[in-house]
Design an enzyme around this catalytic site. Structure first.
Site, PDB file in Angstrom:
ATOM      1  N   ASN A 161     -11.980   1.497  -1.384  1.00 50.66           N
ATOM      2  CA  ASN A 161     -12.380   1.804  -0.069  1.00 50.66           C
ATOM      3  C   ASN A 161     -12.073   0.356   1.013  1.00 50.66           C
ATOM      4  O   ASN A 161     -12.580  -0.547   0.895  1.00 50.66           O
ATOM      5  CB  ASN A 161     -13.749   1.960  -0.219  1.00 50.66           C
ATOM      6  CG  ASN A 161     -14.373   3.171  -0.947  1.00 50.66           C
ATOM      7  OD1 ASN A 161     -14.147   4.139  -0.274  1.00 50.66           O
ATOM      8  ND2 ASN A 161     -14.704   2.929  -2.071  1.00 50.66           N
ATOM      9  N   GLU A 162     -10.993   0.649   1.636  1.00 47.97           N
ATOM     10  CA  GLU A 162     -10.216  -0.240   2.555  1.00 47.97           C
ATOM     11  C   GLU A 162     -11.209  -0.489   3.708  1.00 47.97           C
ATOM     12  O   GLU A 162     -12.084   0.357   4.193  1.00 47.97           O
ATOM     13  CB  GLU A 162      -8.834  -0.020   2.685  1.00 47.97           C
ATOM     14  CG  GLU A 162      -8.059   0.031   1.429  1.00 47.97           C
ATOM     15  CD  GLU A 162      -7.747  -1.483   0.706  1.00 47.97           C
ATOM     16  OE1 GLU A 162      -8.619  -2.253   1.001  1.00 47.97           O
ATOM     17  OE2 GLU A 162      -6.837  -1.502  -0.022  1.00 47.97           O
ATOM     18  N   PRO A 163     -11.042  -1.441   4.479  1.00 47.50           N
ATOM     19  CA  PRO A 163     -11.626  -1.641   5.816  1.00 47.50           C
ATOM     20  C   PRO A 163     -11.365  -0.437   6.586  1.00 47.50           C
ATOM     21  O   PRO A 163     -10.303   0.159   6.692  1.00 47.50           O
ATOM     22  CB  PRO A 163     -10.857  -2.784   6.496  1.00 47.50           C
ATOM     23  CG  PRO A 163     -10.480  -3.588   5.398  1.00 47.50           C
ATOM     24  CD  PRO A 163     -10.070  -2.758   3.968  1.00 47.50           C
TER      25      PRO A 163
END
Length: 638
Positions: A161-163
């Site tokens: 879950n990236e920025p």
């Protein structure tokens, strides 16, 4: 005892437990997981675990395996759901998380295969959405996650879950952040081979777990951990969403905790137990914060900087400033081997003997010139008997194309000299055939490993010649733990330690320089340093020369010692810096683009020079003499 405490300070919005080292933290996490499994077993219930991959959980899984083998921990009542998988990815590929989990855990315990769930990276794209929804439902049908184990990426990602990920996000296909791709390159050899997408549980999926344990080891995680624990909740740092979960335990080693306020600037939190190093850190911090040289700091500066308590200890700013300034000034020396015929009371290195046997341990075949090339040159120029010991072959850090090029050269040379042409032709063909069919991440053949090792050996020898090190003083140890042909190494063994003992006994140095990456729980530097520590421990008290030997630790190309830690700072002139650069250039296989560049895209000589310039500028800002560059060392007392 459950790892779940109240935050230590008002700065921390998550409960953080700090351990001296990663191993202690990992063992604690493993015991908590084991206790959960056993408590469920006593009730005749299944336990649902969310599992992570990457370097951080390996030591946790290793301890769980030990508990299974030695203490009878059974996993037959365990259901697992892994966080993520690269997409696309075949399960038998070395970089797949299916391979990772079986290699590091599942193959070694009694978990039922039908209870293992890892996202499927082989699906056609039009089936992904449906699959992700089914993955979510399967977790729910199993009763939800009892415990989710998490690592944290340098982007702040949990899972993948990236920025920009929403707190309500569920299992889905995502794009990987460029920084995540860079960090993954070490497993894929080249960055362009890293998949651009991945399947991951969502933040919302993770937040439904009844308990979450986040682990972080090493200095590389310090900045993002600080943002996660002390920063505001934001999708810019997805891990910060954990602040909203009722049962989170954050387990870290002291190096990952380095940026937390209670560790970095404890005087902002409360009363401190002041020792010389903490006093030095506080004064340096205040000097840089106020942009004033140390000797210009006033009582008011200390009061405004929440350091009134330090003034009470020291009496006044004048005395405090002078004490710290003098201590830092005494670290500066142009004589890393000691200055002959001088008063060495306040010098980092003793004056006698005037000519010392200096042994430089280099974990890889280029760490010596990259990390302390200026000091190496100074030691040679000042007449010391300098030895360099290359602890590993460094063979995995050579591109396949270079191996082919050198194989071609060897064949051409054999044909030109008309010597051993048939044998050389056979071996050349073997190399070409292997490289033509080599799979991504596959272990090199023995012959290819040997060629790559010879490439690096030749480069290291050339750099030593350039620096003036005598040829008999260049040692190639080829420690066995490294020789796997893969990124993954063997544990440090008896043969590795004995190799260090042997070279120490042979040289009996007056001073040793070693790569002091004490903060790195996973890398080759750390293993090489552990071997040195173990060897010296065996020799201490048995060999007289050990009592008169100083051990100086240098850092790598990526970072430097904090100023308050530095005990010897060696100034480097513009001319010496250029000589150091030329020595680094002798390592042609690492020039322009290295196989394992790390998270910095610049060449090694650029990183090194920038680091040396930065150290000199820091000394200048503190009000000390202005130099072109500096190399820094910390003395280790053993």
């Amino acid at each position: 005892m459950e790892v779940l405490n109240y935050p230590e300070t008002t700065f921390e919005k998550l409960p953080v437990t700090i351990f001296d080292n990663a191993q202690e933290g990992a063992v604690t996490l493993a015991y908590e997981i084991a206790e959960l499994i056993r408590s469920k077993q006593r009730k005749g219930e299944m336990v649902v675990l969310g599992l992570a991959t990457g370097s951080s959980p390996i030591s946790v899984y290793r301890e769980l395996i030990r508990l299974h083998r030695e203490e009878g921990l059974s996993f037959r009542n365990v259901i697992t759901f892994n966080l993520d998988e690269y997409y696309p990815m075949q399960p038998d590929e070395l970089q797949s998380y299916v391979y990772f989990m079986h290699e590091h855990l599942f193959n070694h315990i009694d978990i039922l295969p039908e209870n293992i769930h890892i996202p499927d990276g082989t699906l056609p794209i039009d089936k992904v959405k449906e699959y992700c929804q089914a993955y979510e439902k399967l977790i729910e049908d199993c009763g939800g996650l009892d415990l989710q184990l998490l690592g944290i990426g340098r982007t702040g990602h949990i899972g993948f879950n990236e920025p920009g990920s929403a707190i309500t996000s569920t299992t889905r296909l995502v794009k990987l952040d460029p920084l995540t791709i860079t960090d993954a390159a070490k497993d894929f050899i080249k960055e362009e081979y890293v998949p651009l997408r991945a399947l991951t549980m969502g933040v919302g999926t993770i937040m439904k777990a009844r308990k979450i344990m986040l682990m972080a080891w090493g200095e590389g995680k310090a900045k993002i951990l600080h943002k996660t624990v002390e920063g505001r909740v934001s999708d810019e740092v997805p891990a910060s969403f954990l602040q909203l979960h009722p049962r989170v335990a954050v387990v870290v080693d002291q190096w990952a905790a380095a940026e937390l306020t209670r560790v970095k600037t404890p005087w902002l939190v409360g009363m401190c137990s002041w020792d010389d190093q903490l006093i030095r850190r506080a004064v340096i911090w205040l000097s840089l914060k106020t942009q004033k040289p140390i000797l210009k700091l006033t009582d008011e500066d200390y009061k405004d900087g929440s350091l009134s308590d330090l003034l009470v200890e020291a009496g006044n700013a004048y005395n405090l400033n002078l004490k710290v300034f003098n201590a830092i000034q005494r670290t500066i020396t142009g004589w890393p081997g000691g200055k002959p015929n001088s008063n060495d009371t306040h010098r980092p290195e003793r004056a006698e003997p005037a000519i010392k046997r200096s042994l430089i341990f280099s974990p890889h075949p280029d760490d010596d010139v990259i990390s302390m090339g200026g000091t190496l040159l100074r030691l040679v120029d000042q007449g010391h008997d300098v030895h360099v010991a290359y602890q590993t072959s460094g063979n995995i850090a050579v591109f396949d194309d270079d191996a082919r090029r050198y194989a071609d050269f060897a064949l051409d040379f054999a044909q030109k000299m008309n010597v051993g042409v048939a044998d050389m032709q056979r071996q050349h063909d073997e190399v070409v055939e292997f490289l033509r069919h080599k799979k991504l991440g596959e272990e090199d053949s023995t012959l290819v490993q040997d060629i790559k090792a010879l490439i690096r050996k030749g480069e290291a020898a050339a750099a030593c010649r350039f620096c003036g090190v005598k040829e008999p003083n260049v040692h190639f140890m080829n420690m066995p733990f490294y020789e796997t042909g893969q990124v993954k190494k063997k544990p440090l063994g008896e043969a590795d330690i004995q190799a260090v003992v042997d070279i120490l006994q042979d040289i009996q140095p007056h001073q040793i320089f070693a790569a002091g990456d004490l903060r790195d729980p996973h890398g080759t530097h750390r293993v090489c340093l552990d071997a040195i520590f173990a060897a010296l421990a065996r020799l201490k008290g048995k060999e007289a020369w050990v009592e008169d030997c100083n051990l100086w630790l240098y850092r790598g190309a990526w970072q430097e010692w904090d100023v308050e830690e530095i005990e010897m700072a060696v100034p480097i002139s513009p001319e010496e810096l250029l000589r150091k650069r030329k020595a680094i250039f002798k390592h042609q296989s690492q020039k322009d683009s290295a196989v394992f560049p790390g998270n910095d895209k610049r060449e090694f000589w650029q990183r090194s020079e920038d680091r040396n310039h930065t150290t000199a500028k820091l000394y200048d800002k503190l009000g000390l003499a202005e130099y072109e560059a500096m190399e820094a060392f910390v003395r280790h007392r053993f």
